[in-house]
Design an enzyme around this catalytic site. Structure first.
Site, PDB file in Angstrom:
ATOM      1  N   SER A 257       0.836  -1.202   0.000  1.00 14.20           N
ATOM      2  CA  SER A 257       0.000   0.000   0.000  1.00 14.20           C
ATOM      3  C   SER A 257       0.866   1.244   0.000  1.00 14.20           C
ATOM      4  O   SER A 257       2.029   1.224   0.393  1.00 14.20           O
ATOM      5  CB  SER A 257      -0.908   0.026   1.238  1.00 14.20           C
ATOM      6  OG  SER A 257      -0.152   0.205   2.421  1.00 14.20           O
ATOM      7  N   LYS A 258       0.247   2.337  -0.433  1.00  6.74           N
ATOM      8  CA  LYS A 258       0.952   3.610  -0.514  1.00  6.74           C
ATOM      9  C   LYS A 258       1.392   4.092   0.869  1.00  6.74           C
ATOM     10  O   LYS A 258       2.384   4.817   0.996  1.00  6.74           O
ATOM     11  CB  LYS A 258       0.040   4.658  -1.170  1.00  6.74           C
ATOM     12  CG  LYS A 258       0.746   5.951  -1.525  1.00  6.74           C
ATOM     13  CD  LYS A 258      -0.170   6.880  -2.291  1.00  6.74           C
ATOM     14  CE  LYS A 258       0.552   8.156  -2.704  1.00  6.74           C
ATOM     15  NZ  LYS A 258      -0.326   9.060  -3.464  1.00  6.74           N
ATOM     16  N   ARG A 259       0.674   3.664   1.908  1.00 10.45           N
ATOM     17  CA  ARG A 259       1.000   4.118   3.265  1.00 10.45           C
ATOM     18  C   ARG A 259       2.404   3.688   3.681  1.00 10.45           C
ATOM     19  O   ARG A 259       3.030   4.322   4.507  1.00 10.45           O
ATOM     20  CB  ARG A 259      -0.013   3.566   4.269  1.00 10.45           C
ATOM     21  CG  ARG A 259      -1.407   4.129   4.132  1.00 10.45           C
ATOM     22  CD  ARG A 259      -2.279   3.706   5.298  1.00 10.45           C
ATOM     23  NE  ARG A 259      -2.373   2.257   5.391  1.00 10.45           N
ATOM     24  CZ  ARG A 259      -3.252   1.525   4.709  1.00 10.45           C
ATOM     25  NH1 ARG A 259      -4.079   2.116   3.869  1.00 10.45           N
ATOM     26  NH2 ARG A 259      -3.289   0.215   4.849  1.00 10.45           N
ATOM     27  N   GLN A 260       2.896   2.601   3.106  1.00  8.13           N
ATOM     28  CA  GLN A 260       4.198   2.084   3.526  1.00  8.13           C
ATOM     29  C   GLN A 260       5.301   2.321   2.498  1.00  8.13           C
ATOM     30  O   GLN A 260       6.404   1.816   2.631  1.00  8.13           O
ATOM     31  CB  GLN A 260       4.074   0.589   3.822  1.00  8.13           C
ATOM     32  CG  GLN A 260       3.116   0.292   4.972  1.00  8.13           C
ATOM     33  CD  GLN A 260       3.345  -1.068   5.572  1.00  8.13           C
ATOM     34  OE1 GLN A 260       4.476  -1.517   5.696  1.00  8.13           O
ATOM     35  NE2 GLN A 260       2.278  -1.739   5.954  1.00  8.13           N
ATOM     36  N   GLY A 261       5.021   3.073   1.463  1.00  4.13           N
ATOM     37  CA  GLY A 261       6.064   3.361   0.482  1.00  4.13           C
ATOM     38  C   GLY A 261       5.481   3.665  -0.886  1.00  4.13           C
ATOM     39  O   GLY A 261       4.270   3.639  -1.086  1.00  4.13           O
TER      40      GLY A 261
END
Length: 482
Positions: A257-261
């Site tokens: 996911s975008k939240r982690q990279g």
């Protein structure tokens, strides 16, 4: 299971909702590799039936990114083909024609439930910890009532009349045999209240009409297969081969996911990841070659690729491995090529790299220390900008031995307009003997004066890149420091 007597036809069917996700790139790549391996066709189709989520310019950006990555398609919005249009919003009438066939066959029905009722239904189901599914309130409305409500202009959607008894069993190349209880499958909306189809109807209709033989897509669509099979069978169509790719995972095994990279392909390209390295890395996420090789050209991937080597387990998107692989490509590609790709990064930093010969030499040195091209400017700017020294460095350059080294080099360089690596090697050997200095006692002050750091390229390389005039200027500046 992967064989077919037909010409292989596969498709990549993204929604134009922004950037190209790395998971989307993998789907496109696997479809492309299989088509090329089998001598078939690879189609790009834009699934933009969710008009609220479509972003202007996203289609053009997506096509541009695929081409930058070296993934060319045989049919698509900008290249045409015999089964166009290849943008779903331009095929609305086609879907309505087939949904009417489904209604006539009893495989679909009109639903007049408004959003308020559906919202209450979902909340009640969640409260009871039940799956959120439509309860079939309009499933068996009398034909006369349906006709009357339609004539009155009442808003509606069209839903799939999915069987509630039994199980649906199907084959998947990766998952093998899959069985789903029909009671767990929702009466999926096929046509929304705005007249546009949902993914499920448009996907099946287009895959059939475009002759798609293999549906290669992400694992997240596996649960939708029973609905799609029901549509195929209700319309009397042959099923394609299903291939569902494993999830892409973060290092903690959660879904990528975008939240982690970063998950946008464009973002990696902007940062100087080479398309060739990115494709190589992506190809190994969920697919394994017959040996332990890790570096492949696109042609080699086509030669080695097969559906039966797709893994079932999720694939970790390991940025450290991507960095290693991209660094390998940067170091091993032709230096002239890497210099050309690095040029925009230097120009954006305001550095004049018009001296092509010097720039290529700089890149030859700088690329040994980077994993992406956005790092390469800081590894080369010292050859173009005035060096800045700390108090500790200035103290080293002011030492008596340092000044003696600088004096000898200044004297020798002042006598020549041309200078070779052999000249540098000779002078190093002579002056080390004359001054009685060894190793870092000699190299640290000299490298610091020329490079701004005691660690870095060898002295002959530094002099070769800087040239006689700039080398002299830097040594004189160092000599004058106190």
């Amino acid at each position: 299971m992967t064989e077919t007597n037909k010409e292989v036809r596969v498709r990549f069917a993204p929604s134009p909702t922004g950037y190209l996700h790395v998971g989307g790139l993998r789907t496109a790549l696997f479809n492309y590799l299989f088509a090329r391996k089998m001598g078939g066709k690879f189609i790009l189709r834009i699934e933009d039936t969710d008009q609220k989520r479509s972003i202007p310019g996203a289609v053009e950006k997506l096509m541009s990114t695929l081409k930058t990555m070296g993934i060319d398609y045989d049919e698509g919005p900008d290249v045409g083909g015999p089964f166009g249009p290849y943008i779903q919003s331009e095929r609305k009438d086609v879907y309505l024609r087939y949904v009417n066939r489904l209604i006539e066959a009893g495989a679909a029905y009109y639903c007049f439930c408004d959003e308020e009722r559906l919202d209450k239904l979902r909340k009640a189901q969640r409260k009871r910890k039940e799956p959120t599914m439509y309860d079939g309130a309009c499933r068996d409305l009398p034909e006369g009532e349906v006709r009357r409500r339609l004539e009155d202009g009442e808003p509606y959607v069209i839903r799939l009349r999915y069987p509630r008894e039994g199980r649906t069993v199907f084959d998947d190349v990766v998952r093998r045999k899959v069985a789903v209880d029909n009671s767990q499958v929702d009466d999926q909306v096929l046509i929304k209240s705005d007249g546009f189809p949902t993914y499920h109807l448009a996907n099946v209709v287009d895959d059939h009409l475009m002759g798609i033989t293999h549906v290669i897509r992400g694992e997240e669509w596996l649960s939708s297969v029973p609905k799609h099979i029901f549509l195929y069978r209700s319309l009397g169509w042959e099923l394609p081969v299903f291939v569902h790719l494993p999830l892409l995972l973060n290092k903690d095994r959660s879904k990528l996911s975008k939240r982690q990279g970063d998950v946008a392909v464009e973002r990696y390209l902007e940062r100087g990841y080479l398309p060739e390295a990115l494709l190589n890395f992506i190809a190994l996420l969920g697919w394994h070659p017959p040996d332990d090789r890790e570096v492949f050209t696109l042609d080699q991937l086509i030669e080695e690729f097969s559906l039966d080597r797709i893994n079932r387990a999720g694939a970790v998107f390991d940025v450290d491995k991507l960095n290693w692989m991209n660094g390998w490509y940067i170091r091993n590609f032709d230096v002239e090529d890497i210099a050309e790709r690095a040029r925009p990064f230097y120009e954006d930093a305001g550095i004049d790299v018009s001296d092509r010969e010097k720039f290529v030499k700089v890149i030859a040195v700088a690329r040994d220390y980077v994993s992406s091209l956005d790092e390469i400017v800081d590894r080369g700017r010292m050859f173009y900008e005035e060096l800045d020294f700390s108090d500790e460095q200035r103290a080293l350059m002011a030492e008596e031995d340092s000044k003696a080294i600088y004096a000898r080099w200044i004297d020798e360089l002042s006598k020549k307009s041309e200078w070779s690596r052999a000249d540098s090697d000779r002078l190093i050997k002579e002056t080390m003997a004359e001054l009685g200095l060894k190793g870092k006692q000699y190299y640290f002050p000299l490298r610091l004066a020329l490079f701004g750091n005691t660690h870095g390229p060898d002295i002959p390389t530094l002099v070769d890149i800087l040239g006689v005039d700039e080398t002299l200027r830097r040594l004189r500046r160092a000599f004058d420091m106190s």
